[in-house]
Design a protein around this motif. Structure first.
Motif, mmCIF file in Angstrom:
data_model
loop_
_atom_site.group_PDB
_atom_site.id
_atom_site.type_symbol
_atom_site.label_atom_id
_atom_site.label_comp_id
_atom_site.label_asym_id
_atom_site.label_seq_id
_atom_site.Cartn_x
_atom_site.Cartn_y
_atom_site.Cartn_z
ATOM 1 N N UNK A 1 -28.139 6.500 -61.940
ATOM 2 C CA UNK A 1 -29.123 5.441 -62.170
ATOM 3 C C UNK A 1 -28.814 4.665 -63.436
ATOM 4 N N UNK A 2 -28.349 5.360 -64.473
ATOM 5 C CA UNK A 2 -28.036 4.702 -65.739
ATOM 6 C C UNK A 2 -26.881 3.724 -65.579
ATOM 7 N N UNK A 3 -25.852 4.128 -64.844
ATOM 8 C CA UNK A 3 -24.643 3.310 -64.720
ATOM 9 C C UNK A 3 -24.718 2.286 -63.582
ATOM 10 N N UNK A 4 -25.335 2.662 -62.468
ATOM 11 C CA UNK A 4 -25.368 1.784 -61.285
ATOM 12 C C UNK A 4 -26.619 0.918 -61.245
ATOM 13 N N UNK A 5 -27.694 1.386 -61.887
ATOM 14 C CA UNK A 5 -28.914 0.583 -61.935
ATOM 15 C C UNK A 5 -30.008 1.061 -61.007
ATOM 16 N N UNK A 6 -29.647 1.891 -60.030
ATOM 17 C CA UNK A 6 -30.643 2.465 -59.113
ATOM 18 C C UNK A 6 -30.285 3.932 -58.895
ATOM 19 N N UNK A 7 -31.235 4.718 -58.401
ATOM 20 C CA UNK A 7 -30.975 6.125 -58.124
ATOM 21 C C UNK A 7 -30.081 6.249 -56.893
ATOM 22 N N UNK A 8 -29.418 7.398 -56.693
ATOM 23 C CA UNK A 8 -28.611 7.592 -55.483
ATOM 24 C C UNK A 8 -29.436 7.411 -54.204
ATOM 25 N N UNK A 9 -30.688 7.891 -54.240
ATOM 26 C CA UNK A 9 -31.554 7.775 -53.060
ATOM 27 C C UNK A 9 -31.853 6.306 -52.753
ATOM 28 N N UNK A 10 -32.128 5.532 -53.809
ATOM 29 C CA UNK A 10 -32.414 4.110 -53.614
ATOM 30 C C UNK A 10 -31.152 3.368 -53.146
ATOM 31 N N UNK A 11 -30.017 3.754 -53.683
ATOM 32 C CA UNK A 11 -28.755 3.125 -53.282
ATOM 33 C C UNK A 11 -28.487 3.388 -51.799
ATOM 34 N N UNK A 12 -28.708 4.630 -51.386
ATOM 35 C CA UNK A 12 -28.510 4.989 -49.985
ATOM 36 C C UNK A 12 -29.477 4.222 -49.084
ATOM 37 N N UNK A 13 -30.711 4.075 -49.528
ATOM 38 C CA UNK A 13 -31.705 3.317 -48.759
ATOM 39 C C UNK A 13 -31.276 1.855 -48.601
ATOM 40 N N UNK A 14 -30.764 1.277 -49.671
ATOM 41 C CA UNK A 14 -30.298 -0.114 -49.613
ATOM 42 C C UNK A 14 -29.159 -0.293 -48.617
ATOM 43 N N UNK A 15 -28.282 0.680 -48.532
ATOM 44 C CA UNK A 15 -27.163 0.622 -47.576
ATOM 45 C C UNK A 15 -27.713 0.630 -46.146
#
Length: 399
Positions: free
Chosen positions: A382-396
């Motif tokens: 989240x610190x480096x990408x801007x979103x949590x892994x769960x949120x990133x996966x949801x966006x995909x």
């Protein structure tokens, strides 16, 4: 021409969907072109610098009055490239600022001769300082290269544009360039390589800044990089990670550097022994460490092979029998980024690749990239990408 411009673009887009990246090889001989195609290159750049590299001279010879660059490319291109059964596109390296040619007529001749496209090389973009200013007063300017790309696009040639900054990239996109390639300077490495280079991190930032502008103007333009500090597969992976760079073009890395090392080493082996073991020789060349750059190369290869495991700079300093502080300082100097940040950067980009390609539990993804516990992985992600892994996966999933 072997292929129409639209066919070339369609083929490259297909490669991007299949392999995610494309590869161009700059050459000065039919031998290199032949085996570059066999190795999977997507197109060939016929450049005068490649011709001079084959003569044992620095690429900079293309900028000096040894020969006429356009005549050199036309000569070896017609004799060594076009007659061969090379199926991938062959791009003519055009010295557009040559005052002795009518630009439109010459580009028409390039097309009639059978070349598939043009590239602005040698490029005035590599010349600065007082000499660069003197050339401008004589009308020898980058805008002439932009005009060449415009003409090439108009008459149906595939166009690869070298650029050095955002302003030049904008000009080339508006001129209709099919590929915007950020030229990062002469390639380092080997006997004849350039000595003054950008760090990889600096090169990556420059390319990213330029490509952000390109994406705004023309999202479909193919984005590639060339030269500078990028001279190994692991360097290219570093440039790809976290960016939308579509591919890499190399010259010295495919033609000069392998020849320098292999010819020298094989010759030495014949001098000293009658039992030549090529595999062992190649491995010795790859693994031998004699310079500071070799130390950094070893660290990066080690990370690539062991990123799923616990890795520390202390461990690496023990393996290499060097002090931790020395390695830390050297890594930051050579890479432009600390060892810790590089390792995090590498692991997170591998995690992103997994998330994009597979549906796996996030705890498993964390373990696959070297984090035994999910919480620290999620926090740093989240610190480096801007979103949590769960949120990133949801966006995909919702795209």
């Amino acid at each position: 021409m072997k292929k129409a411009r639209s066919e070339i673009i369609a083929q490259l887009q297909k490669q991007l969907k299949t392999n995610r990246h494309i590869l161009g090889v700059s050459t000065g001989s039919g031998l290199t072109a032949k085996y570059a195609e066999a190795g999977g290159a997507d197109f060939i750049l016929a450049l005068s610098s490649g011709y001079f590299r084959q003569k044992g001279v620095s690429s900079l010879a293309a900028y000096l009055p040894f020969s006429n660059s356009n005549d050199v490319v036309m000569a070896f291109g017609m004799k060594e490239l076009l007659p061969k059964s090379i199926q991938i596109p062959i791009i003519f390296g055009l010295f557009a600022t040559d005052p002795h040619i009518n630009l439109r007529n010459y580009i028409q001749w390039i097309k009639k001769s059978g070349f598939d496209g043009i590239n602005n090389y040698p490029t005035i973009g590599l010349i600065d300082g007082e000499f660069g200013e003197a050339l401008k007063t004589e009308g020898i300017v980058f805008e002439r290269e932009v005009e060449a790309i415009r003409i090439g696009s108009e008459i149906g040639l595939f166009t690869v544009a070298f650029v050095f900054n955002q302003a030049q990239a904008i000009q080339m996109v508006e001129a209709g360039a099919d590929v915007i390639c950020v030229h990062l300077g002469l390639t380092t490495g080997g006997v004849l390589g350039a000595k003054q280079i950008k760090s990889l991190q600096t090169a990556k930032k420059l390319a990213t800044d330029i490509f952000n502008v390109c994406h705004t103007l023309k999202p479909s333009v193919i984005k590639m990089i060339y030269g500078g500090p990028v001279n190994k597969p692991v360097d290219v992976q570093f440039m790809y990670d976290g960016t939308d760079i579509n591919g890499y073009i190399g010259g010295s890395v495919f033609e000069r550097i392998p020849a320098e090392y292999m010819i020298s080493s094989v010759t030495q082996s014949f001098k000293t022994t009658s039992d030549i073991k090529y595999d062992a020789l190649v491995q010795k060349i790859i693994s031998g460490m004699s310079t500071q750059a070799d130390y950094i190369d070893f660290i990066r290869k080690y990370i690539t092979a062991h990123y799923q495991e616990e890795i520390s700079l202390n461990e690496l300093s023990d393996i290499m029998n060097l002090s931790r502080s020395f390695l830390s300082t050297l890594f930051k100097k050579e890479m432009g980024i600390s060892f810790k940040d590089y390792l995090i950067h590498f692991r997170l980009n591998r995690a992103i690749e997994i998330l994009q390609e597979k549906e796996l539990p996030l705890t498993l993804v964390a373990q696959m990239v070297g984090y035994s516990e999910y919480a620290p992985f999620s926090k740093i992600f989240k610190k480096k990408i801007g979103v949590s892994p769960r949120a990133y996966l949801h966006n995909i999933k919702t795209k």
